[in-house]
Design an enzyme around this catalytic site. Structure first.
Site, PDB file in Angstrom:
ATOM      1  N   HIS A 190      -3.480   6.973   3.685  1.00 34.27           N
ATOM      2  CA  HIS A 190      -3.917   5.748   3.017  1.00 34.27           C
ATOM      3  C   HIS A 190      -5.342   5.433   3.464  1.00 34.27           C
ATOM      4  O   HIS A 190      -5.634   5.409   4.668  1.00 34.27           O
ATOM      5  CB  HIS A 190      -2.952   4.611   3.386  1.00 34.27           C
ATOM      6  CG  HIS A 190      -3.358   3.284   2.843  1.00 34.27           C
ATOM      7  ND1 HIS A 190      -3.870   3.117   1.586  1.00 34.27           N
ATOM      8  CD2 HIS A 190      -3.325   2.043   3.405  1.00 34.27           C
ATOM      9  CE1 HIS A 190      -4.135   1.835   1.386  1.00 34.27           C
ATOM     10  NE2 HIS A 190      -3.825   1.163   2.481  1.00 34.27           N
ATOM     11  N   CYS A 221       0.817  -1.225   0.000  1.00 33.82           N
ATOM     12  CA  CYS A 221       0.000   0.000   0.000  1.00 33.82           C
ATOM     13  C   CYS A 221       0.844   1.265   0.000  1.00 33.82           C
ATOM     14  O   CYS A 221       0.317   2.368  -0.124  1.00 33.82           O
ATOM     15  CB  CYS A 221      -0.933  -0.003   1.197  1.00 33.82           C
ATOM     16  SG  CYS A 221      -1.947  -1.470   1.233  1.00 33.82           S
ATOM     17  N   ASN A 227     -10.326   0.157   0.390  1.00 34.81           N
ATOM     18  CA  ASN A 227      -8.862   0.205   0.381  1.00 34.81           C
ATOM     19  C   ASN A 227      -8.357  -0.296  -0.971  1.00 34.81           C
ATOM     20  O   ASN A 227      -8.455  -1.484  -1.269  1.00 34.81           O
ATOM     21  CB  ASN A 227      -8.350  -0.674   1.527  1.00 34.81           C
ATOM     22  CG  ASN A 227      -6.844  -0.749   1.597  1.00 34.81           C
ATOM     23  OD1 ASN A 227      -6.146  -0.314   0.678  1.00 34.81           O
ATOM     24  ND2 ASN A 227      -6.335  -1.320   2.675  1.00 34.81           N
TER      25      ASN A 227
HETATM   26  N1  ACO Z   1     -18.983  -8.390   9.293  1.00 30.92           N
HETATM   27  C1  ACO Z   1     -19.439  -8.714  10.512  1.00 30.92           C
HETATM   28  N2  ACO Z   1     -18.640  -9.148  11.494  1.00 30.92           N
HETATM   29  C2  ACO Z   1     -17.320  -9.233  11.233  1.00 30.92           C
HETATM   30  C3  ACO Z   1     -16.776  -8.903   9.984  1.00 30.92           C
HETATM   31  C4  ACO Z   1     -17.671  -8.477   8.992  1.00 30.92           C
HETATM   32  N3  ACO Z   1     -17.272  -8.126   7.757  1.00 30.92           N
HETATM   33  N4  ACO Z   1     -15.441  -9.083  10.016  1.00 30.92           N
HETATM   34  C5  ACO Z   1     -15.141  -9.500  11.256  1.00 30.92           C
HETATM   35  N5  ACO Z   1     -16.287  -9.596  11.986  1.00 30.92           N
HETATM   36  C6  ACO Z   1     -16.451 -10.013  13.383  1.00 30.92           C
HETATM   37  C7  ACO Z   1     -15.308 -10.837  13.886  1.00 30.92           C
HETATM   38  O1  ACO Z   1     -15.503 -12.199  13.559  1.00 30.92           O
HETATM   39  C8  ACO Z   1     -15.418 -10.594  15.378  1.00 30.92           C
HETATM   40  O2  ACO Z   1     -16.447 -11.410  15.897  1.00 30.92           O
HETATM   41  P1  ACO Z   1     -16.298 -12.067  17.356  1.00 30.92           P
HETATM   42  O3  ACO Z   1     -16.200 -10.906  18.307  1.00 30.92           O
HETATM   43  O4  ACO Z   1     -17.544 -12.873  17.485  1.00 30.92           O
HETATM   44  O5  ACO Z   1     -15.033 -12.885  17.309  1.00 30.92           O
HETATM   45  C9  ACO Z   1     -15.894  -9.152  15.473  1.00 30.92           C
HETATM   46  O6  ACO Z   1     -16.442  -8.835  14.178  1.00 30.92           O
HETATM   47  C10 ACO Z   1     -14.813  -8.160  15.798  1.00 30.92           C
HETATM   48  O7  ACO Z   1     -13.709  -8.405  14.932  1.00 30.92           O
HETATM   49  P2  ACO Z   1     -12.388  -7.568  15.035  1.00 30.92           P
HETATM   50  O8  ACO Z   1     -11.374  -8.116  14.096  1.00 30.92           O
HETATM   51  O9  ACO Z   1     -12.031  -7.432  16.486  1.00 30.92           O
HETATM   52  O10 ACO Z   1     -12.912  -6.149  14.516  1.00 30.92           O
HETATM   53  P3  ACO Z   1     -12.157  -4.795  14.461  1.00 30.92           P
HETATM   54  O11 ACO Z   1     -12.931  -3.777  15.160  1.00 30.92           O
HETATM   55  O12 ACO Z   1     -10.703  -4.964  14.806  1.00 30.92           O
HETATM   56  O13 ACO Z   1     -12.235  -4.425  12.919  1.00 30.92           O
HETATM   57  C11 ACO Z   1     -10.903  -4.460  10.952  1.00 30.92           C
HETATM   58  C12 ACO Z   1     -11.659  -5.291  11.975  1.00 30.92           C
HETATM   59  C13 ACO Z   1     -11.897  -3.542  10.260  1.00 30.92           C
HETATM   60  C14 ACO Z   1     -10.271  -5.391   9.936  1.00 30.92           C
HETATM   61  C15 ACO Z   1      -9.828  -3.626  11.665  1.00 30.92           C
HETATM   62  O14 ACO Z   1      -9.061  -4.448  12.508  1.00 30.92           O
HETATM   63  C16 ACO Z   1      -8.923  -2.920  10.708  1.00 30.92           C
HETATM   64  O15 ACO Z   1      -9.329  -2.031   9.965  1.00 30.92           O
HETATM   65  N6  ACO Z   1      -7.613  -3.256  10.736  1.00 30.92           N
HETATM   66  C17 ACO Z   1      -6.663  -2.587   9.893  1.00 30.92           C
HETATM   67  C18 ACO Z   1      -6.782  -3.140   8.558  1.00 30.92           C
HETATM   68  C19 ACO Z   1      -5.980  -2.368   7.603  1.00 30.92           C
HETATM   69  O16 ACO Z   1      -5.748  -1.197   7.755  1.00 30.92           O
HETATM   70  N7  ACO Z   1      -5.567  -3.047   6.576  1.00 30.92           N
HETATM   71  C20 ACO Z   1      -4.955  -2.483   5.507  1.00 30.92           C
HETATM   72  C21 ACO Z   1      -3.572  -2.010   5.759  1.00 30.92           C
HETATM   73  S1  ACO Z   1      -2.471  -2.682   4.694  1.00 30.92           S
HETATM   74  C22 ACO Z   1      -3.107  -2.622   3.223  1.00 30.92           C
HETATM   75  O17 ACO Z   1      -3.767  -1.670   2.923  1.00 30.92           O
HETATM   76  C23 ACO Z   1      -2.925  -3.758   2.325  1.00 30.92           C
END
Ligand code: ACO
Length: 315
Positions: free
Chosen positions: A242, A108, A272
């Site tokens: 980003h 990214c 993204n």
């Molecule tokens: N819909 C519904 N529920 C979901 C989904 C979804 N799409 N995805 C995950 N969940 C659930 C999980 O299973 C979990 O359930 P549980 O509590 O029963 O176990 C719950 O939601 C919470 O999941 P978390 O992973 O704790 O959610 P979080 O608030 O951390 O959000 C996310 C997840 C959006 C992926 C976040 O961690 C994030 O944005 N991380 C950074 C990602 C990023 O920036 N990536 C790109 C950078 S590098 C690049 O660009 C290639």
């Protein structure tokens, strides 16, 4: 160098959050509140090259120069239909350029790696006009059954033309080999001599680890550049981050004690788009007339590697 033109291109297929809730157990509400994404564009009938070429042509038109004037082309890309030759080489012919070209995989952070490389070649006296294109299709890297990743990404391409100037004030790149946090492995052609079984895995992401890294890295990179140039966050006209998660962007705005209005976003429409995210945002702001001569722009990105990068540039 100085950015003299920008361009972008999006696939025609729009995939809304409601469409995703037909594929996996998710909801518009979950995706909106956790990420800020409402819809994304996904490659259907296009090829990666089509988007890259359109973004490049738009940037050249905006710059008012022809492809034959380019001295170098850098294409940031993680996957496309061709393993070889480089996407930049195919694009070079398609736009009618004749200069050398190279692909880079900076995840990214590809746009900032591209700007930094262009600036280094310029300072070495080797080039005067450089085209940087970022073209990405994460939709072909991930599993559409994995709700934790398929809701986050979109495809697209963005580009910028750089020419002689003194507008890139400072850049910073970092890399740390934490590749278990975000990676994809793919199958290679079989070999009668290969003793290791081939692996074909969709994109794996440890979301919370990446979230923490992203916030820390972006703050550290931007702080270092502000210090290096004797500027403060108040001097920055716009922060272009980003577009990975609206919460990361809001977090950085909060840490720097800056108004959210200084952090323009388009993640709502595109999700993204990996390295294409920053040049697409830059192009939108440019075409909407939101960038003014002399504005100080702070760009920051982070991604698989883990890598991060930032750039302070004057518009
Ligand atoms: N819909 C519904 N529920 C979901 C989904 C979804 N799409 N995805 C995950 N969940 C659930 C999980 O299973 C979990 O359930 P549980 O509590 O029963 O176990 C719950 O939601 C919470 O999941 P978390 O992973 O704790 O959610 P979080 O608030 O951390 O959000 C996310 C997840 C959006 C992926 C976040 O961690 C994030 O944005 N991380 C950074 C990602 C990023 O920036 N990536 C790109 C950078 S590098 C690049 O660009 C290639």
């Amino acid at each position: 160098m100085k950015i003299i033109g920008t361009g972008c291109s999006h696939p025609s297929k729009v995939v809304t959050n409601d469409m995703l809730s037909d594929l996996v157990d998710t909801s518009n509400e979950w995706i909106m509140t956790r990420t800020g994404i409402s819809e994304r564009r996904v490659i259907s009938s296009e090829m990666m090259l089509d988007l890259a070429v359109e973004a490049a042509r738009n940037a050249l038109d905006d710059a008012g120069i022809s492809a034959s004037e380019l001295d170098f082309i850098i294409v940031a890309n993680v996957v496309n239909e061709y393993v070889t030759p480089a996407l930049s080489c195919i694009l070079q012919g398609a736009i009618g350029a004749t200069c050398p070209c190279v692909d880079l995989n900076g995840a990214c952070v590809g746009f900032i790696y591209g700007l930094d490389m262009a600036e280094a070649y310029y300072k070495a006296g080797k080039v005067k006009k450089v085209l940087v294109v970022c073209a990405e299709q994460p939709s072909r890297m991930l599993s559409w059954q994995d709700r934790s990743v398929c809701v986050l990404f979109g495809d697209g391409a963005g580009a910028a033309v750089l020419a002689e100037g003194d507008n890139i004030k400072a850049t910073r790149l970092t890399a740390s080999s934490n590749y278990d946090k975000l990676y994809q492995m793919h199958e290679l052609q079989p070999s009668p001599f290969n003793t290791k079984p081939s692996t074909d895995l969709p994109l794996v992401m440890r979301g919370q680890d990446v979230f923490k890294f992203a916030s820390k890295a972006s703050y550290a990179d931007l702080s270092a550049l502000l210090k290096e140039t004797g500027k403060t966050a108040d001097d920055v006209s716009l922060f272009l981050l980003h577009q990975a998660n609206i919460r990361i962007i809001e977090n950085i705005a909060h840490i720097f004690n800056q108004d959210k209005a200084k952090f323009p976003t388009n993640i709502q429409k595109y999700g993204n788009t990996s390295s294409a995210s920053l040049p697409i945002l830059l192009d939108e702001l440019n075409r909407e007339g939101k960038l003014h001569h002399g504005d100080l722009l702070a760009l920051s990105a982070f991604g698989a590697g883990l890598v991060s990068g930032a750039c302070l540039l004057e518009w």
